[in-house]
Design a protein around this motif. Sequence first.
Motif, PDB file in Angstrom:
ATOM      1  N   VAL A  45       0.462   0.978   5.003  1.00 35.12           N
ATOM      2  CA  VAL A  45       1.433  -0.110   4.969  1.00 35.12           C
ATOM      3  C   VAL A  45       1.304  -0.930   3.688  1.00 35.12           C
ATOM      4  O   VAL A  45       2.302  -1.331   3.080  1.00 35.12           O
ATOM      5  N   THR A  46       0.076  -1.142   3.250  1.00 30.94           N
ATOM      6  CA  THR A  46      -0.147  -2.020   2.096  1.00 30.94           C
ATOM      7  C   THR A  46      -0.161  -1.303   0.758  1.00 30.94           C
ATOM      8  O   THR A  46       0.011  -1.948  -0.286  1.00 30.94           O
ATOM      9  N   HIS A  47      -0.314   0.025   0.745  1.00 27.39           N
ATOM     10  CA  HIS A  47      -0.506   0.711  -0.538  1.00 27.39           C
ATOM     11  C   HIS A  47       0.454   1.854  -0.836  1.00 27.39           C
ATOM     12  O   HIS A  47       0.459   2.363  -1.963  1.00 27.39           O
ATOM     13  N   THR A  48       1.279   2.267   0.114  1.00 26.11           N
ATOM     14  CA  THR A  48       2.242   3.326  -0.184  1.00 26.11           C
ATOM     15  C   THR A  48       3.222   2.881  -1.268  1.00 26.11           C
ATOM     16  O   THR A  48       3.730   3.704  -2.044  1.00 26.11           O
ATOM     17  N   GLN A  49       3.472   1.588  -1.341  1.00 24.69           N
ATOM     18  CA  GLN A  49       4.368   1.064  -2.377  1.00 24.69           C
ATOM     19  C   GLN A  49       3.870   1.352  -3.796  1.00 24.69           C
ATOM     20  O   GLN A  49       4.640   1.304  -4.763  1.00 24.69           O
ATOM     21  N   TYR A  50       2.588   1.639  -3.930  1.00 27.64           N
ATOM     22  CA  TYR A  50       2.010   1.938  -5.243  1.00 27.64           C
ATOM     23  C   TYR A  50       1.981   3.437  -5.537  1.00 27.64           C
ATOM     24  O   TYR A  50       1.298   3.876  -6.469  1.00 27.64           O
ATOM     25  N   ARG A  74     -11.750   2.225  -0.700  1.00 24.72           N
ATOM     26  CA  ARG A  74     -11.738   1.116  -1.655  1.00 24.72           C
ATOM     27  C   ARG A  74     -12.072   1.593  -3.063  1.00 24.72           C
ATOM     28  O   ARG A  74     -11.421   1.184  -4.039  1.00 24.72           O
ATOM     29  N   ARG A 132      -3.662   3.516   8.816  1.00 31.19           N
ATOM     30  CA  ARG A 132      -2.314   2.969   8.967  1.00 31.19           C
ATOM     31  C   ARG A 132      -2.144   1.668   8.192  1.00 31.19           C
ATOM     32  O   ARG A 132      -1.105   1.432   7.569  1.00 31.19           O
ATOM     33  N   GLN A 133      -3.159   0.806   8.218  1.00 31.51           N
ATOM     34  CA  GLN A 133      -3.050  -0.449   7.484  1.00 31.51           C
ATOM     35  C   GLN A 133      -2.982  -0.201   5.991  1.00 31.51           C
ATOM     36  O   GLN A 133      -2.175  -0.829   5.281  1.00 31.51           O
ATOM     37  N   LEU A 134      -3.781   0.720   5.491  1.00 33.54           N
ATOM     38  CA  LEU A 134      -3.756   1.029   4.060  1.00 33.54           C
ATOM     39  C   LEU A 134      -2.428   1.651   3.659  1.00 33.54           C
ATOM     40  O   LEU A 134      -1.927   1.404   2.555  1.00 33.54           O
ATOM     41  N   VAL A 191      -4.379   2.510  -7.634  1.00 35.07           N
ATOM     42  CA  VAL A 191      -3.378   1.444  -7.756  1.00 35.07           C
ATOM     43  C   VAL A 191      -2.982   1.255  -9.215  1.00 35.07           C
ATOM     44  O   VAL A 191      -1.807   1.095  -9.548  1.00 35.07           O
TER      45      VAL A 191
END
Length: 264
Positions: free
Chosen positions: A173-178, A125, A169-171, A132
């Motif tokens: 999924v949610t943050h590779t786009q950044y 975090r 894995r959850q991170l 980000v």
Amino acid sequence: MELSLKGRTAVITGGETGIGAAITRALAEAGAAVVVGGILEEVGTTFARGLAQAGLTVTFQKTDVRKEADVNALVDGALRQFGAIDVMVNNAGVFDGFADCLETTEALWDQIIDINLKGTFFGCRAALKHMVTRGSGRIINTSSVGGLRGAADGLSYTASKFGVVGLTRQLAVTHTQYGITVNAICPGVIQTDIRGNSAAILGSDGPDMQKGVGSDPDAYKRLVPAKRKGTPEEVASVALFLATDAGSYISGQAIAIDGGWTAT
């Protein structure tokens, strides 16, 4: 592709001993400025000083990953000193001595989960708040073969390391786009002093760290096709790859470094 981190900054928790120390050295030798956060202050200070004297950019800050304020202070200090964080390695962890469910006290459970899992969450975090905004970053979390198999370790350690894989894995999924990759490394039987270090950190909450040791010290050879223990440097080489541009399209993976153990 050259595995270079020149001009980049890395933060690593638990980077003063064992696998963490090998990762620290590998990142620094690849050109990164490395800020090590660890709870073993004397060991960490001496380790960082030795690397600095060898011409590497490494500093140490006492950090208890059970405390979010400590983790935030570690990351904020690196940002103030170097202006950016390119790599975050959440490596701080302790072992539970193979304690099964009936042997696991509430105090031991809390300590293992707080250090291994909650500490990793705090590190992720703190780093993500910066990454980000920048639109780039590498996060590497240390799990274990014990985060892939139920028969490798004790109850609380297994639960914590499976948790690290799920968090990773959850991170991803949610943050590779950044532009941020998030991966876990999963060491198997590695030559470290995790038992001794864990005993020192856990204190009176720690179990008997010699359980499973002594009667058959070569038992791992029946599990590991390589028939030997891995070295911290072999684990560090994978972490280095993931930290560099060479690993830019790998995210959400739990990579076993185990001599073939999980293939059996």
